[in-house]
Design an enzyme around this catalytic site. Structure first.
Site, short mmCIF file in Angstrom:
data_model
loop_
_atom_site.label_atom_id
_atom_site.label_comp_id
_atom_site.label_asym_id
_atom_site.label_seq_id
_atom_site.Cartn_x
_atom_site.Cartn_y
_atom_site.Cartn_z
N ARG A 1 54.62 -20.72 36.18
CA ARG A 1 53.25 -20.20 36.12
C ARG A 1 52.58 -20.62 37.41
O ARG A 1 52.45 -21.81 37.70
CB ARG A 1 52.51 -20.75 34.91
CG ARG A 1 51.00 -20.53 34.99
CD ARG A 1 50.28 -20.81 33.72
NE ARG A 1 50.54 -19.77 32.73
CZ ARG A 1 49.80 -19.58 31.63
NH1 ARG A 1 48.76 -20.37 31.39
NH2 ARG A 1 50.09 -18.63 30.77
N HIS B 1 51.53 -10.85 33.77
CA HIS B 1 51.83 -11.79 32.68
C HIS B 1 52.79 -11.09 31.70
O HIS B 1 52.41 -10.78 30.57
CB HIS B 1 50.53 -12.22 32.00
CG HIS B 1 50.65 -13.44 31.14
ND1 HIS B 1 51.84 -14.14 30.98
CD2 HIS B 1 49.73 -14.09 30.36
CE1 HIS B 1 51.64 -15.16 30.15
NE2 HIS B 1 50.38 -15.15 29.77
N GLN C 1 53.41 -12.33 27.95
CA GLN C 1 52.31 -12.05 27.02
C GLN C 1 52.42 -10.64 26.45
O GLN C 1 52.22 -10.42 25.26
CB GLN C 1 50.96 -12.20 27.74
CG GLN C 1 49.77 -11.91 26.85
CD GLN C 1 49.63 -12.90 25.72
OE1 GLN C 1 49.62 -14.10 25.96
NE2 GLN C 1 49.55 -12.43 24.48
N ASP D 1 40.26 -9.29 27.73
CA ASP D 1 40.65 -10.59 28.26
C ASP D 1 39.43 -11.19 28.96
O ASP D 1 38.42 -10.50 29.16
CB ASP D 1 41.83 -10.42 29.24
CG ASP D 1 42.41 -11.75 29.73
OD1 ASP D 1 42.18 -12.78 29.05
OD2 ASP D 1 43.07 -11.77 30.78
N CYS E 1 44.87 -12.15 24.55
CA CYS E 1 45.95 -13.10 24.85
C CYS E 1 45.54 -14.54 24.60
O CYS E 1 46.39 -15.40 24.39
CB CYS E 1 46.41 -12.92 26.30
SG CYS E 1 45.15 -13.39 27.51
N ARG F 1 54.41 -15.00 20.85
CA ARG F 1 54.88 -15.53 22.14
C ARG F 1 56.19 -16.28 21.92
O ARG F 1 57.13 -16.17 22.71
CB ARG F 1 53.83 -16.48 22.74
CG ARG F 1 52.52 -15.83 23.16
CD ARG F 1 52.72 -14.89 24.33
NE ARG F 1 53.31 -15.55 25.49
CZ ARG F 1 52.65 -16.26 26.41
NH1 ARG F 1 51.34 -16.40 26.31
NH2 ARG F 1 53.28 -16.81 27.44
N1 NVA Z 1 43.76 -13.45 32.67
C1 NVA Z 1 43.88 -14.79 32.17
C2 NVA Z 1 45.01 -14.92 31.21
C3 NVA Z 1 45.21 -16.29 30.63
C4 NVA Z 1 46.40 -16.37 29.72
C5 NVA Z 1 44.05 -15.75 33.33
O1 NVA Z 1 44.84 -15.44 34.24
O2 NVA Z 1 43.40 -16.80 33.35
N1 CP Z 2 47.99 -16.41 26.64
C1 CP Z 2 48.42 -17.46 27.39
O1 CP Z 2 49.26 -17.31 28.28
O2 CP Z 2 47.88 -18.65 27.03
P1 CP Z 2 48.02 -20.04 27.81
O3 CP Z 2 47.24 -19.92 29.09
O4 CP Z 2 47.45 -21.05 26.86
O5 CP Z 2 49.48 -20.29 28.10
#
Ligand code: NVA
Ligand code: CP
Length: 313
Positions: free
Chosen positions: A111, A138, A141, A233, A273, A301
Site C-alpha cells: 500500500r 484499489h 477493494q 467514498d 469501502c 475483503r
Molecule cells: N479513497 C480512499 C480509500 C481508502 C480505503 C483513500 O485513498 O484514502
Molecule cells: N477499504 C480499505 O481499504 O480500508 P483500510 O484503509 O482500512 O485498509
C-alpha cells in the site's frame, strides 16, 4: 483446457484492467467457495509454508487485518512491514527491496502513494506483487465490492452502478471492475475531481468488450437514476488531508443522502469501502440504513483476498 484461475499462478495484481473478464469471474467464484468453506469450518490450508510480506506506507484497518487473517486461514505466514522500519524508509531503492524480498517471501502486498512504485516493485520482484491501494487504484477493494453485489443481486452483468463523489482510486478501480463484469457505471463528480481521462479510456475499451456502458457526468441525480448499486467514498483521500476544507465545499452537492437515493431503484444497495465520514460524503440514514451492505462488503475483503492469494502465490 486450463481454467482461467489456473493461469493466474505467478501473476501480479496491480490493476483489474490487466485481468480478463473470465479471470475476474474465477477469482469471485473461488472467493465464494472459500467463504463457504470458512463458514462451515472446512479447513483449506493451500498456502502452507508460504509467506506474504505486507508493506504499508499509508494507514489501514481492513486491508492489513484481512490480508493477515487471509494468510493465517490459508495456512501461510503474513509479515507486516512498516515502511518506516524497512531500509526502504531510509532510501534503499524499490528495486533492491524487491530483489531482496523475493529471496525470502512468496508474495508481496504493498500500500503506497504512486502506482509507479508498485509497478517498479513488480518489475524487479520475482514473486507476485499485489496492489493494496495506491493514489490511482484499489483493485482488492473492488473485488470485494463485486462479490458483495453478486451475493445481494444474484448477478453482475446488466446491473447499473452509480458512483458519486471524488474521481479517486476507488472510482478508477470501479470503472475497471464494472467494465470487466459487464455492469453499466455512471460516475458523478464536480469539475476538477473527475476520474482521470486515461483510466476512463481504458475502462471504455473493457466495457465495449463486455457490452456495458460508462458515463462520466456532473449531475448526481442523473448518475443515481435507476441504479441497482450506489457507491461513494471519502472526499479527501489519504494524502489529500490538507485540501479537506476546499473539497468539502466542492463536493457539497454530491452527498449521498435520502434525497439522492430516492432516484435509485427501490431495492438498491449502498456500498462504501470505509472508512466513512458520516455527514460528509454520506448521511447516517443511508450508510446505517436498510439498503447499506457495507459490513458484508468489509467482510468480503477477507474472502476475495484469500482467493487472490490462493491463485497467485
Ligand atoms: N479513497 C480512499 C480509500 C481508502 C480505503 C483513500 O485513498 O484514502
Ligand atoms: N477499504 C480499505 O481499504 O480500508 P483500510 O484503509 O482500512 O485498509
Amino acid at each position: 483446457m486450463d481454467s482461467p484461475g489456473q493461469n493466474l499462478k505467478g501473476r501480479d495484481l496491480l490493476s483489474l484492467h490487466d485481468f480478463a473478464a473470465e479471470e475476474v469471474a474465477a477469482i469471485l467464484d473461488l472467493a465464494a467457495g472459500l467463504k463457504e468453506k470458512q463458514k462451515s469450518g472446512v479447513p483449506h490450508p493451500s498456502l502452507q509454508g508460504k509467506a506474504l510480506g505486507m508493506i504499508f506506507q499509508k494507514s489501514s484497518t481492513r486491508t492489513r487485518v484481512s490480508f493477515e487473517v487471509a494468510m493465517y486461514q490459508l495456512g501461510g505466514y503474513p509479515m507486516f512491514l512498516s515502511a518506516n522500519d524497512l531500509q526502504l524508509g531510509r532510501g534503499e531503492s524499490i528495486a533492491d527491496t524487491a530483489r531482496t524480498l523475493s529471496r525470502y517471501l512468496d508474495g508481496i502486498m504493498i500500500r503506497t502513494f504512486e502506482q509507479a512504485a508498485v509497478e517498479e516493485l513488480a518489475r524487479y520482484a520475482t514473486i507476485p506483487v499485489i496492489n493494496g491501494l495506491t493514489d490511482l487504484l484499489h483493485p482488492c477493494q473492488i473485488l470485494a465490492d463485486l462479490l458483495t453485489i453478486r451475493e445481494h443481486k444474484g448477478t453482475l452483468a446488466g446491473l447499473k452502478l452509480a458512483y458519486v463523489g471524488d474521481g479517486n482510486n476507488i472510482c478508477h478501480s470501479l470503472l475497471f471492475g464494472c467494465a470487466k463484469a459487464g455492469m453499466d457505471i455512471s460516475v458523478a463528480s464536480p469539475e476538477g475531481y473527475r476520474p482521470k481521462g486515461e483510466i476512463v479510456r481504458l475502462a471504455v475499451e473493457d466495457a465495449a468488450a463486455a457490452g456495458s456502458k460508462i458515463k462520466v457526468l456532473a449531475d448526481p441525480v442523473e448518475a443515481v437514476g435507476g441504479a441497482d448499486v450506489v457507491v461513494t467514498d471519502v472526499w479527501a483521500s489519504m494524502g489529500h488531508e490538507a485540501e479537506r476544507v476546499g473539497r468539502v465545499k466542492a463536493f457539497a452537492a454530491y452527498q449521498v443522502n435520502d434525497d439522492l437515493v430516492r432516484h435509485a431503484k427501490k431495492d438498491y444497495i449502498f456500498l462504501h469501502c470505509l472508512p466513512a465520514h458520516r455527514g460528509e460524503e454520506v448521511t447516517p440514514e443511508v450508510i446505517d440504513g436498510p439498503h447499506s451492505v457495507v459490513w458484508d462488503e468489509a467482510e468480503n475483503r477477507l474472502h476475495t483476498q484469500k482467493a487472490v492469494l490462493a491463485l497467485l502465490l
